[in-house]
Write a protein that holds these residues in place. Structure first.
Motif, PDB file in Angstrom:
ATOM      1  N   ALA A  85       0.902  -1.143  -0.124  1.00 15.04           N
ATOM      2  CA  ALA A  85      -0.090  -0.136   0.174  1.00 15.04           C
ATOM      3  C   ALA A  85       0.802   1.304  -0.011  1.00 15.04           C
ATOM      4  O   ALA A  85       0.440   2.352  -0.702  1.00 15.04           O
ATOM      5  CB  ALA A  85      -0.821   0.054   1.196  1.00 15.04           C
ATOM      6  N   LEU A  86       2.148   1.225   0.604  1.00 16.29           N
ATOM      7  CA  LEU A  86       2.892   2.224   0.723  1.00 16.29           C
ATOM      8  C   LEU A  86       3.415   2.717  -0.666  1.00 16.29           C
ATOM      9  O   LEU A  86       3.439   3.705  -0.988  1.00 16.29           O
ATOM     10  CB  LEU A  86       4.094   2.052   1.610  1.00 16.29           C
ATOM     11  CG  LEU A  86       5.127   3.225   1.948  1.00 16.29           C
ATOM     12  CD1 LEU A  86       4.496   4.058   2.477  1.00 16.29           C
ATOM     13  CD2 LEU A  86       6.415   2.339   2.666  1.00 16.29           C
ATOM     14  N   THR A  87       3.822   1.615  -1.469  1.00 15.43           N
ATOM     15  CA  THR A  87       4.727   1.828  -2.752  1.00 15.43           C
ATOM     16  C   THR A  87       3.755   2.053  -3.900  1.00 15.43           C
ATOM     17  O   THR A  87       2.494   1.277  -3.925  1.00 15.43           O
ATOM     18  CB  THR A  87       5.800   0.924  -2.918  1.00 15.43           C
ATOM     19  OG1 THR A  87       5.263  -0.330  -2.805  1.00 15.43           O
ATOM     20  CG2 THR A  87       6.754   1.097  -1.854  1.00 15.43           C
ATOM     21  N   SER A  88       4.151   2.266  -5.075  1.00 12.46           N
ATOM     22  CA  SER A  88       3.250   2.092  -6.189  1.00 12.46           C
ATOM     23  C   SER A  88       4.216   2.084  -7.648  1.00 12.46           C
ATOM     24  O   SER A  88       4.840   3.215  -8.074  1.00 12.46           O
ATOM     25  CB  SER A  88       2.337   3.241  -6.343  1.00 12.46           C
ATOM     26  OG  SER A  88       1.706   3.168  -7.425  1.00 12.46           O
ATOM     27  N   MET A  89       4.262   0.981  -8.076  1.00 11.34           N
ATOM     28  CA  MET A  89       5.000   1.118  -9.337  1.00 11.34           C
ATOM     29  C   MET A  89       3.925   1.433 -10.502  1.00 11.34           C
ATOM     30  O   MET A  89       4.344   2.007 -11.379  1.00 11.34           O
ATOM     31  CB  MET A  89       5.326  -0.472  -9.831  1.00 11.34           C
ATOM     32  CG  MET A  89       6.541  -0.874  -8.972  1.00 11.34           C
ATOM     33  SD  MET A  89       8.018   0.179  -8.848  1.00 11.34           S
ATOM     34  CE  MET A  89       8.459   0.107 -10.677  1.00 11.34           C
ATOM     35  N   SER A  90       3.155   1.158 -10.197  1.00 16.31           N
ATOM     36  CA  SER A  90       1.745   1.715 -11.356  1.00 16.31           C
ATOM     37  C   SER A  90       1.725   3.216 -11.589  1.00 16.31           C
ATOM     38  O   SER A  90       1.536   3.881 -12.509  1.00 16.31           O
ATOM     39  CB  SER A  90       0.361   1.035 -11.138  1.00 16.31           C
ATOM     40  OG  SER A  90       0.060   1.660  -9.768  1.00 16.31           O
ATOM     41  N   ALA A  91       1.822   3.862 -10.260  1.00 25.68           N
ATOM     42  CA  ALA A  91       2.019   5.465 -10.333  1.00 25.68           C
ATOM     43  C   ALA A  91       3.158   5.973 -11.142  1.00 25.68           C
ATOM     44  O   ALA A  91       3.206   6.963 -11.766  1.00 25.68           O
ATOM     45  CB  ALA A  91       1.949   5.998  -8.943  1.00 25.68           C
ATOM     46  N   LEU A  92       4.276   5.088 -10.743  1.00 25.91           N
ATOM     47  CA  LEU A  92       5.531   5.508 -11.504  1.00 25.91           C
ATOM     48  C   LEU A  92       5.102   5.387 -12.628  1.00 25.91           C
ATOM     49  O   LEU A  92       5.767   6.072 -13.875  1.00 25.91           O
ATOM     50  CB  LEU A  92       6.651   4.538 -11.145  1.00 25.91           C
ATOM     51  CG  LEU A  92       8.104   4.825 -11.676  1.00 25.91           C
ATOM     52  CD1 LEU A  92       8.541   6.314 -11.489  1.00 25.91           C
ATOM     53  CD2 LEU A  92       9.021   3.848 -11.315  1.00 25.91           C
ATOM     54  N   ALA A  93       4.605   4.323 -13.406  1.00 20.49           N
ATOM     55  CA  ALA A  93       4.471   4.167 -14.825  1.00 20.49           C
ATOM     56  C   ALA A  93       3.526   5.122 -15.461  1.00 20.49           C
ATOM     57  O   ALA A  93       3.595   5.827 -16.467  1.00 20.49           O
ATOM     58  CB  ALA A  93       3.788   2.786 -15.168  1.00 20.49           C
ATOM     59  N   LEU A  94       2.412   5.649 -14.733  1.00 20.49           N
ATOM     60  CA  LEU A  94       1.901   6.828 -14.999  1.00 20.49           C
ATOM     61  C   LEU A  94       2.791   7.993 -15.181  1.00 20.49           C
ATOM     62  O   LEU A  94       2.522   8.971 -16.024  1.00 20.49           O
ATOM     63  CB  LEU A  94       0.660   6.877 -14.024  1.00 20.49           C
ATOM     64  CG  LEU A  94      -0.431   6.075 -14.380  1.00 20.49           C
ATOM     65  CD1 LEU A  94      -1.459   6.301 -13.268  1.00 20.49           C
ATOM     66  CD2 LEU A  94      -1.141   6.017 -15.689  1.00 20.49           C
ATOM     67  N   GLN A  95       3.473   8.252 -14.152  1.00 19.67           N
ATOM     68  CA  GLN A  95       4.251   9.610 -14.468  1.00 19.67           C
ATOM     69  C   GLN A  95       5.145   9.383 -15.572  1.00 19.67           C
ATOM     70  O   GLN A  95       5.197  10.520 -15.886  1.00 19.67           O
ATOM     71  CB  GLN A  95       5.156   9.549 -12.998  1.00 19.67           C
ATOM     72  CG  GLN A  95       6.287  10.736 -12.838  1.00 19.67           C
ATOM     73  CD  GLN A  95       7.188  10.335 -11.696  1.00 19.67           C
ATOM     74  OE1 GLN A  95       7.182   9.443 -10.869  1.00 19.67           O
ATOM     75  NE2 GLN A  95       7.897  11.316 -11.406  1.00 19.67           N
ATOM     76  N   LEU A  96       5.716   8.212 -15.696  1.00 18.11           N
ATOM     77  CA  LEU A  96       6.850   8.123 -16.968  1.00 18.11           C
ATOM     78  C   LEU A  96       5.892   8.586 -18.065  1.00 18.11           C
ATOM     79  O   LEU A  96       6.404   8.937 -19.115  1.00 18.11           O
ATOM     80  CB  LEU A  96       7.392   7.113 -16.828  1.00 18.11           C
ATOM     81  CG  LEU A  96       8.145   6.788 -15.805  1.00 18.11           C
ATOM     82  CD1 LEU A  96       8.826   5.189 -15.879  1.00 18.11           C
ATOM     83  CD2 LEU A  96       9.594   7.642 -15.632  1.00 18.11           C
ATOM     84  N   ALA A  97       4.943   7.814 -18.406  1.00 17.26           N
ATOM     85  CA  ALA A  97       3.849   7.899 -19.293  1.00 17.26           C
ATOM     86  C   ALA A  97       3.721   9.590 -19.770  1.00 17.26           C
ATOM     87  O   ALA A  97       3.405   9.874 -20.896  1.00 17.26           O
ATOM     88  CB  ALA A  97       2.692   7.259 -19.244  1.00 17.26           C
ATOM     89  N   ARG A  98       3.341  10.207 -18.783  1.00 13.99           N
ATOM     90  CA  ARG A  98       2.824  11.835 -18.784  1.00 13.99           C
ATOM     91  C   ARG A  98       4.067  12.477 -19.329  1.00 13.99           C
ATOM     92  O   ARG A  98       4.060  13.157 -20.400  1.00 13.99           O
ATOM     93  CB  ARG A  98       2.376  12.172 -17.475  1.00 13.99           C
ATOM     94  CG  ARG A  98       1.187  12.310 -17.012  1.00 13.99           C
ATOM     95  CD  ARG A  98       0.438  12.879 -15.984  1.00 13.99           C
ATOM     96  NE  ARG A  98       0.168  11.830 -14.893  1.00 13.99           N
ATOM     97  CZ  ARG A  98       0.900  11.676 -13.726  1.00 13.99           C
ATOM     98  NH1 ARG A  98       1.825  12.471 -13.126  1.00 13.99           N
ATOM     99  NH2 ARG A  98       0.355  10.829 -12.892  1.00 13.99           N
ATOM    100  N   TYR A  99       5.426  12.138 -18.902  1.00 11.07           N
ATOM    101  CA  TYR A  99       6.629  12.801 -19.549  1.00 11.07           C
ATOM    102  C   TYR A  99       6.836  12.297 -20.714  1.00 11.07           C
ATOM    103  O   TYR A  99       6.921  13.139 -21.698  1.00 11.07           O
ATOM    104  CB  TYR A  99       7.680  12.287 -18.841  1.00 11.07           C
ATOM    105  CG  TYR A  99       7.940  13.087 -17.336  1.00 11.07           C
ATOM    106  CD1 TYR A  99       7.503  14.098 -16.939  1.00 11.07           C
ATOM    107  CD2 TYR A  99       8.358  12.133 -16.254  1.00 11.07           C
ATOM    108  CE1 TYR A  99       7.432  14.979 -15.661  1.00 11.07           C
ATOM    109  CE2 TYR A  99       8.525  12.654 -14.944  1.00 11.07           C
ATOM    110  CZ  TYR A  99       7.936  14.098 -14.664  1.00 11.07           C
ATOM    111  OH  TYR A  99       8.117  14.682 -13.335  1.00 11.07           O
ATOM    112  N   LEU A 100       6.561  11.144 -21.084  1.00  6.38           N
ATOM    113  CA  LEU A 100       6.908  10.561 -22.641  1.00  6.38           C
ATOM    114  C   LEU A 100       5.661  11.287 -23.452  1.00  6.38           C
ATOM    115  O   LEU A 100       6.091  11.689 -24.356  1.00  6.38           O
ATOM    116  CB  LEU A 100       6.637   9.157 -22.696  1.00  6.38           C
ATOM    117  CG  LEU A 100       7.901   8.437 -22.030  1.00  6.38           C
ATOM    118  CD1 LEU A 100       7.715   6.704 -21.929  1.00  6.38           C
ATOM    119  CD2 LEU A 100       9.199   8.673 -22.637  1.00  6.38           C
TER     120      LEU A 100
END
Length: 138
Positions: A85-100
């Motif tokens: 619950a603390l971490t999130s790889m899916s949020a990282l993927a969304l963050q990277l997708a926004r940058y891309l």
């Protein structure tokens, strides 16, 4: 999974989510995500090394035992519940997708590299701390 284990995972998940939310309200979203992911990797590194030392007192075989469970699995409440619950790889993927999507390839690469390096370092250093506290390698 027993009801007791499921309850521990759920309760720990609530605590992990609350900490993640608290961090997110205090810092920028990108930095908050990095902070909680690094914290989670450090905790998992500590938990796995500590489990090996306290449960087995010696190096353990990796793999699956005759009941189908992982031989060197630490507390599911701490790892799956709290850290999940603390971490999130899916949020990282969304963050990277926004940058891309914005054409910010270098920024996406920098965040990905920073996250991978910081999370790996946290995991390794926390395991090393357990190793040093016991005086030998798990």
């Amino acid at each position: 999974m027993s009801l007791r284990v499921a309850a521990a995972v759920a309760a720990a998940g609530i605590v992990g989510a609350a900490i993640r939310w608290t961090v997110a309200t205090q810092v920028d979203d990108n930095w908050a995500l990095l902070i909680v992911n690094v914290m989670g990797c450090g905790i998992v590194g500590w938990a796995t090394a500590r489990h090996e030392r306290t449960r087995h007192r010696a190096p353990v075989r990796r793999g699956i035992d005759s009941t189908g469970r992982s031989i060197a699995a630490p507390s599911p409440g701490l790892t799956a519940g709290f850290c999940g619950a603390l971490t999130s790889m899916s949020a990282l993927a969304l963050q990277l997708a926004r940058y891309l999507d914005d054409g910010r390839i270098a920024t996406a690469a920098a965040w990905l590299g920073l996250t991978a390096a910081a999370c790996t370092a946290a995991f390794v250093m926390s395991r090393l701390a357990v190793v040093l506290s016991y005086g030998r390698r798990p």
